[in-house]
Design an enzyme around this catalytic site. Structure first.
Site, mmCIF file in Angstrom:
data_model
loop_
_atom_site.group_PDB
_atom_site.id
_atom_site.type_symbol
_atom_site.label_atom_id
_atom_site.label_comp_id
_atom_site.label_asym_id
_atom_site.label_seq_id
_atom_site.Cartn_x
_atom_site.Cartn_y
_atom_site.Cartn_z
ATOM 1 N N ASP A 387 0.854 -1.187 0.000
ATOM 2 C CA ASP A 387 0.000 0.000 0.000
ATOM 3 C C ASP A 387 0.888 1.233 0.000
ATOM 4 O OD1 ASP A 387 -3.162 0.557 0.822
ATOM 5 O OD2 ASP A 387 -1.806 2.192 1.339
ATOM 6 N N ASN A 395 -2.568 13.154 -3.967
ATOM 7 C CA ASN A 395 -3.705 13.644 -4.753
ATOM 8 C C ASN A 395 -4.151 15.023 -4.288
ATOM 9 O OD1 ASN A 395 -4.056 11.511 -6.582
ATOM 10 N ND2 ASN A 395 -5.205 10.300 -5.090
ATOM 11 N N ASP A 404 -2.120 9.727 -10.670
ATOM 12 C CA ASP A 404 -2.092 8.721 -11.738
ATOM 13 C C ASP A 404 -0.663 8.435 -12.183
ATOM 14 O OD1 ASP A 404 -4.824 8.665 -11.622
ATOM 15 O OD2 ASP A 404 -5.149 9.878 -13.426
ATOM 16 N N GLU A 430 -4.595 2.509 -4.161
ATOM 17 C CA GLU A 430 -3.143 2.426 -4.025
ATOM 18 C C GLU A 430 -2.700 1.078 -3.465
ATOM 19 O OE1 GLU A 430 -4.640 4.619 -0.267
ATOM 20 O OE2 GLU A 430 -5.215 4.375 -2.370
#
Length: 509
Positions: A387, A395, A404, A430
């Site tokens: 993770d 973000n 992205d 993720e």
């Protein structure tokens, strides 16, 4: 005058009907023996129209002109009818040149002699005119060659009738209706020849011209009503030949009875030859194709055709009569585009679009297969759950396009570090998973630790914004008989512990 008008209307009406029907049959059928039938129609048209104009002529010169025009068609009518019969019954191909000369030599000489009759009088010994039926009519006395032409025409008609009778007998009387019509039409044509020679009632009429339209109409009825020239069969044959599929007709011994043009081209491309109606090849690839052709169940084979990989769907359909198997129709359809499209759809359904890794669906399916394959094999199966740390902050701080970019580059790091046969997947967001097989715990942990360090050192750059993203990992070794669901649950628990202990680390359970 009334009788002349009636004859003219009758001849013109029937001629128009014959032309219409003949052209329609030619358009519907297109077989090789409808061509002489179409030429026969044109010959009849020249004959009939010339005679109609002769009946309405007002001078001797007009009568002679139109009579000469008739002979573009008259000599060839019976010859073309016999040619149609020969081609229909398959007899024309055996001695084509000899038959062509025997059938058409006399009609061609007749045409030449009629057009030059004024110089030798071999066709008509004399030509004059008389007043009859309220108009001028030619009085033609037959010469030597006209008798030859009449005998030739009669023989042609009788030979045509004999051919159709023979064909009907060979087919065990399947076309008695059409045979009856052809017999009546032939009798009508012979009657016209006979009456033209005898001239009953002393009228200088051309009885052959009067009988010929009836003959043509009877033949057309036989074609349309009884499928005399097998329009349906020819249509099926044309579909067979024009099909892009390779189609073979094989008997019960797997010997080839017939095949179409596409099959011939495919045989040539694959190096397949035929010996005693058996398909042969020395190519292993073509041998796989022939093996599939012998099977009765559908199959897809991959072939190398013209330096390109192509996929063919092979299907079989049994044919027979009254429940008895008579053979097989084998169909090889090129399904390359469809196959590639299906493969692409499967790939898309099993691939995460952003990272180009396997998605959760693919991981669950392929993971089950890997576990089943690992049963009884040396070594161990390990599952890593990963993770990205604080990915939400990426973000929020840099925007989703930057997020992205991180996912894509992180996927690239995974593929570069965990090479085949490792199974790598993005489970969502993720979160990632890796299934790998290693001889022992030490090597598995060493591989995982090496990636942890690679990920920590990697710098992401998005339009000048440079940053790093660490990763938390949980690892577990599969126990004997352990399910994928249980394995994922244990690895996920290890991942949770890594996050709880400060992230950017590996926890092994």
């Amino acid at each position: 005058m009334l009788l002349t008008n009636f004859i003219s209307i009758y001849l013109l009406s029937v001629t128009v009907a014959v032309v219409f029907c003949t052209v329609q049959i030619r358009a519907m059928n297109g077989s090789r023996y409808t061509l002489p039938a179409l030429l026969l129609c044109f010959a009849v048209c020249f004959y009939i129209l010339g005679y109609v104009m002769e009946l309405s002529g007002n001078s001797y010169e007009e009568l002679i002109f139109w009579n000469r025009l008739e002979y573009i068609g008259i000599p060839f009518v019976s010859a073309l009818w016999l040619t149609t019969g020969l081609m229909y019954t398959g007899c024309f191909e055996r001695r084509r040149k000899l038959l062509f000369v025997a059938i058409f030599l006399i009609p061609i000489i007749t045409l030449v002699l009629r057009l030059t009759n004024d110089y030798h009088y071999l066709y008509f010994s004399s030509v004059s005119y008389t007043q009859a039926l309220d108009g001028l009519m030619l009085v033609k006395k037959p010469g030597v060659w006209m008798t030859v032409q009449a005998i030739h025409s009669g023989l042609m008609i009788l030979a045509s009738l004999a051919l159709f009778i023979y064909d009907s007998v060979k087919r065990a009387g399947e076309q008695l209706g059409s045979l009856l019509l052809i017999s009546v039409s032939s009798a009508s044509a012979i009657a016209g020849l006979f009456l033209s020679q005898k001239r009953p009632m002393g009228l200088p009429l051309d009885y052959m011209a009067l009988c010929l339209p009836l003959t043509c109409m009877l033949v057309i009825v036989a074609i349309l009503r009884y499928d005399l020239i097998e329009t349906k069969a020819i249509a099926r044959s044309r579909v067979f030949d024009a099909s892009r599929d390779a189609i073979l007709l094989m008997n019960r011994q797997n010997r080839v009875v017939d095949f179409n043009r596409s099959a011939k081209e495919l045989f040539s491309a694959l190096g397949i030859s035929m010996d005693n109606r058996m398909l042969l090849t020395h190519s292993p690839e073509a041998a796989a194709f022939l093996a599939a052709m012998k099977k009765t169940e559908p199959s897809v084979v991959k072939l190398r055709v013209h330096q390109e990989d192509r996929y063919f769907n092979i299907s079989s359909e049994q044919i027979g009569r009254r429940g008895m198997p008579g053979g097989w129709i084998k169909n090889a359809r090129d399904v390359t585009e469809l196959y590639q499209l299906n493969e692409e759809l499967k790939r898309q359904a099993m691939t995460d679009e952003l990272s180009a890794l396997s998605n959760r669906r693919a991981f669950l399916r392929l993971g089950q297969e890997r576990l089943a394959q690992a049963e009884g094999c040396p070594g161990f199966v390990y599952l890593l759950m990963l993770d990205l740390d604080h990915f939400k902050d990426v973000n929020d701080c840099y925007g989703h396009p930057t997020g992205d970019l991180v996912i894509k580059q992180f996927a690239g790091l995974l593929k570069a570090h965990f090479t085949s046969p490792c199974l790598i997947a993005r489970l969502g967001g993720e979160e990632f998973a890796i299934m790998l097989a290693e001889p022992d715990d030490h090597q598995a942990l060493e591989l995982a630790t090496g990636f942890l360090q690679t990920a920590e050192r990697h710098v992401y750059d998005f339009f000048g914004d440079r940053f790093q993203v660490s990763v938390s990992m949980g690892m577990t070794r599969r126990l004997p008989g352990q399910s994928l669901e249980s394995l994922m649950g244990r690895a996920d628990k290890a991942l949770y512990l890594s996050k709880e202990r400060g992230r950017n680390r590996i926890t092994v359970l």
